[in-house]
Motif scaffolding. Structure first.
Motif, PDB file in Angstrom:
ATOM      1  N   ASN A 188       0.813  -1.222   0.000  1.00 51.34           N
ATOM      2  CA  ASN A 188       0.000   0.000   0.000  1.00 51.34           C
ATOM      3  C   ASN A 188       0.841   1.265   0.000  1.00 51.34           C
ATOM      4  OD1 ASN A 188       0.982  -0.156   2.579  1.00 51.34           O
ATOM      5  ND2 ASN A 188      -0.985   0.146   3.610  1.00 51.34           N
ATOM      6  N   HIS A 190       3.076   3.091  -2.564  1.00 50.35           N
ATOM      7  CA  HIS A 190       3.543   3.143  -3.943  1.00 50.35           C
ATOM      8  C   HIS A 190       3.364   4.568  -4.463  1.00 50.35           C
ATOM      9  CE1 HIS A 190      -0.759   2.937  -4.661  1.00 50.35           C
ATOM     10  NE2 HIS A 190      -0.815   1.729  -4.126  1.00 50.35           N
ATOM     11  N   GLY A 192       1.313   5.753  -6.529  1.00 48.46           N
ATOM     12  CA  GLY A 192      -0.090   6.171  -6.586  1.00 48.46           C
ATOM     13  C   GLY A 192      -0.588   6.658  -5.240  1.00 48.46           C
ATOM     14  N   ASN A 217       5.876  -0.021 -12.058  1.00 49.33           N
ATOM     15  CA  ASN A 217       5.687   0.662 -10.777  1.00 49.33           C
ATOM     16  C   ASN A 217       5.107   2.063 -10.926  1.00 49.33           C
ATOM     17  OD1 ASN A 217       8.061   1.766 -11.855  1.00 49.33           O
ATOM     18  ND2 ASN A 217       8.976   2.094  -9.860  1.00 49.33           N
ATOM     19  N   PRO A 220       0.222   2.646 -10.628  1.00 49.45           N
ATOM     20  CA  PRO A 220      -0.635   3.264  -9.607  1.00 49.45           C
ATOM     21  C   PRO A 220      -0.638   4.787  -9.679  1.00 49.45           C
ATOM     22  CG  PRO A 220       0.661   1.499  -8.644  1.00 49.45           C
ATOM     23  CD  PRO A 220       1.213   1.734 -10.015  1.00 49.45           C
ATOM     24  N   GLU A 224      -3.900   7.562 -10.662  1.00 46.40           N
ATOM     25  CA  GLU A 224      -4.317   8.685  -9.815  1.00 46.40           C
ATOM     26  C   GLU A 224      -4.325  10.014 -10.560  1.00 46.40           C
ATOM     27  OE1 GLU A 224      -5.507   8.856  -6.753  1.00 46.40           O
ATOM     28  OE2 GLU A 224      -5.472   6.682  -6.551  1.00 46.40           O
TER      29      GLU A 224
END
Length: 268
Positions: A188, A190, A192, A217, A220, A224
Motif C-alpha cells: 500500500n 507506492h 499512486g 511501478n 498506480p 491517480e
C-alpha cells in the motif's frame, strides 16, 4: 487560473539510458517551474540521487522518492511528510532466507546504507555519498527501519527469491525491468498512494494532474492522474494497452512534446 501539477518519473521517462535529458527539456522544465507549474519528480531513487535534477530544473514542489515510501518537500521543512518503511526484523529475516543465493543485498534508512558488500552498479541509483555505510551481514547490521531492500541474483533464482519474500506477511516483491536487480515493496506504499496523499495535502484534484511513466511501478501513479501518459519507449504491455502514449520517446523529448500538445496555454 490554477496551474496543473506535472508529475514525472525519472529513469526511462525524463532521463534517457545515459541518465540525462536534452537542453530543450531542461529549459522547458525550468520555464514550467518559473511560471509556477508544480513539477513533482517521482522516482524509486532516494532524494540524494534526485537532488541534482530537482535543482537543475529549478523545481519548487514536493518530491516522491523510494517509489512512494518517502514524500517530502525539499524547500519546505513544515510540509507534512509521508513515510512507509520496513522494520528491521523483516530485513533480518529476508537476509537470512536468501543469503545463500543472492549475490548483492542492500537496504537503507534516512542516513545509513546497509550492504553485505559494495555494488558499484547499484550505486548509480543509490549512491553512497553523504551516507554512513555499514558493511556486513544484514541480519545483524540492520537495526532500524529502512525504505529499501534491494537484491541482485541470477535470473534462475528469481522464482525462489519471490517465494521467500512472499512468505513474509506485509511485504511484496518485484523484479526490475531488464535487470538482475529486484526489490521488496510495501503493497500500500507506492507512487499512486503518494500522489493521492499529495493531492489531499495540497488541496488539488486528480483532474489537475498530468503524469508520465514508463514502468510497471508507475501504473498506480498514472491511475491517480486525470491525464496519464505512458512513454512510447516503455515495454510494459499493461502500460501500452491502458494509457495514452506520449508523442515521442524519452530520447526525443517525449514528455515536453506531449505537454506542449496537451496544454495549448504553454507558449514556451
Amino acid at each position: 487560473m490554477t496551474k496543473p501539477l506535472i508529475v514525472v518519473d525519472l529513469d526511462g521517462t525524463l532521463l534517457d539510458e545515459k541518465g540525462s535529458y536534452s537542453a530543450r527539456t531542461r529549459d522547458f522544465f525550468r520555464k514550467l517551474n518559473e511560471e509556477g507549474y508544480p513539477v513533482i519528480l517521482a522516482s524509486g531513487r532516494p532524494y540524494r540521487a534526485m537532488k541534482r535534477i530537482y535543482e537543475d530544473l529549478r523545481c519548487h514542489a514536493p518530491v516522491i522518492s523510494y517509489n512512494g515510501a518517502y514524500v517530502f518537500h525539499p524547500l519546505d521543512p513544515s510540509f507534512p511528510v509521508f513515510e512507509a518503511s520496513f522494520d528491521a526484523k523483516t530485513i533480518n529475516r529476508i537476509y537470512d532466507k536468501t543469503k545463500g543465493y543472492v549475490n548483492s543485498f542492500m537496504a537503507e534508512s534516512r542516513e545509513i546504507i546497509f550492504i553485505d558488500h559494495e555494488d558499484q552498479n547499484l550505486a548509480r541509483y543509490f549512491p553512497y555519498y553523504d551516507m554512513e555505510i555499514r558493511v556486513g551481514p544484514l541480519s545483524s547490521t540492520v537495526t532500524e527501519a529502512t525504505f529499501t531492500c534491494l537484491f541482485r541474483c541470477d535470473p534462475k533464482d528469481l522464482g525462489r527469491l519471490k517465494e521467500d519474500c512472499d512468505s513474509i506477511d506485509g511485504i511484496a516483491w518485484r523484479a526490475w525491468h531488464n535487470s538482475y536487480y529486484s526489490e521488496l515493496y510495501i503493497p500500500n506504499a507506492h507512487k499512486g498512494a503518494a500522489l493521492a496523499y499529495l493531492l489531499r495535502v495540497m488541496g488539488r484534484d486528480k483532474a489537475d494532474v498530468y503524469a508520465f511513466g514508463d514502468s510497471e511501478n508507475d501504473i498506480p501513479m498514472l491511475l491517480e492522474a486525470g491525464h496519464p501518459f505512458a512513454m512510447t519507449n516503455n515495454r510494459t504491455p499493461e502500460l501500452m494497452s491502458s494509457f495514452p502514449l506520449t508523442k515521442k520517446p524519452v530520447d526525443e523529448d517525449g514528455v515536453m512534446m506531449t505537454l506542449l500538445e496537451e496544454l495549448p496555454s504553454l507558449h514556451f
